[in-house]
Design a protein around this motif. Structure first.
Motif: not given
Length: 131
Positions: A44-47, A49-51, A129-131
């Motif tokens: 879930a965190a990888r999705q 934060t996209k990385g 983290i890009e939002k």
């Protein structure tokens, strides 16, 4: 906990509790359950934060009920907080238990906790983290 009837969040991981994951009394090890929840949180965190991410904290783990061989364990993730470089998820582990010869499944909340992950760059250092 007694009045919780539905999972909170998105289904992220589903797996089967196997005999190799048991203690001498036949219950599934708490450490196995915690690791499955950590995997779910990482997905879930990888999705989100996209990385790449890494676990930095596990808080407020509560084991409500034992897990048995043959239970289908489902982890649900709900985003609690997103900061500059970290993200926290509430993770719930529910099981589907087969009851009786009619094959009716019963869903029960067995464990819940909060998992915090830090976003990492290619250099394996914290990144925004890009939002």
């Amino acid at each position: 906990m007694d009045n919780v009837t539905e999972p909170k969040g998105e289904l992220v991981l589903r797996t089967l509790a196997m005999p190799a994951d048991t203690n001498p009394d036949g219950d599934i090890f708490g450490g196995w359950l915690l690791s499955q929840m950590d995997i779910a949180g990482g997905i879930a965190a990888r999705q989100a934060t996209k990385g790449r991410v890494a676990t930095v904290a596990v808080d407020a783990m509560v084991f409500h009920k034992p897990v048995s061989v043959g239970d289908v364990m489902c982890c649900y993730a709900y985003e609690e907080r997103i900061g500059t470089t970290s993200i926290t998820f509430s993770i719930q582990a529910w099981v589907l238990r087969s009851r009786g010869s009619n094959g009716v499944e019963e869903r029960e909340l067995v464990t819940e906790g909060k998992f915090t992950f830090v976003a990492l760059g290619e250099d394996r250092k914290k990144r925004v983290i890009e939002k």
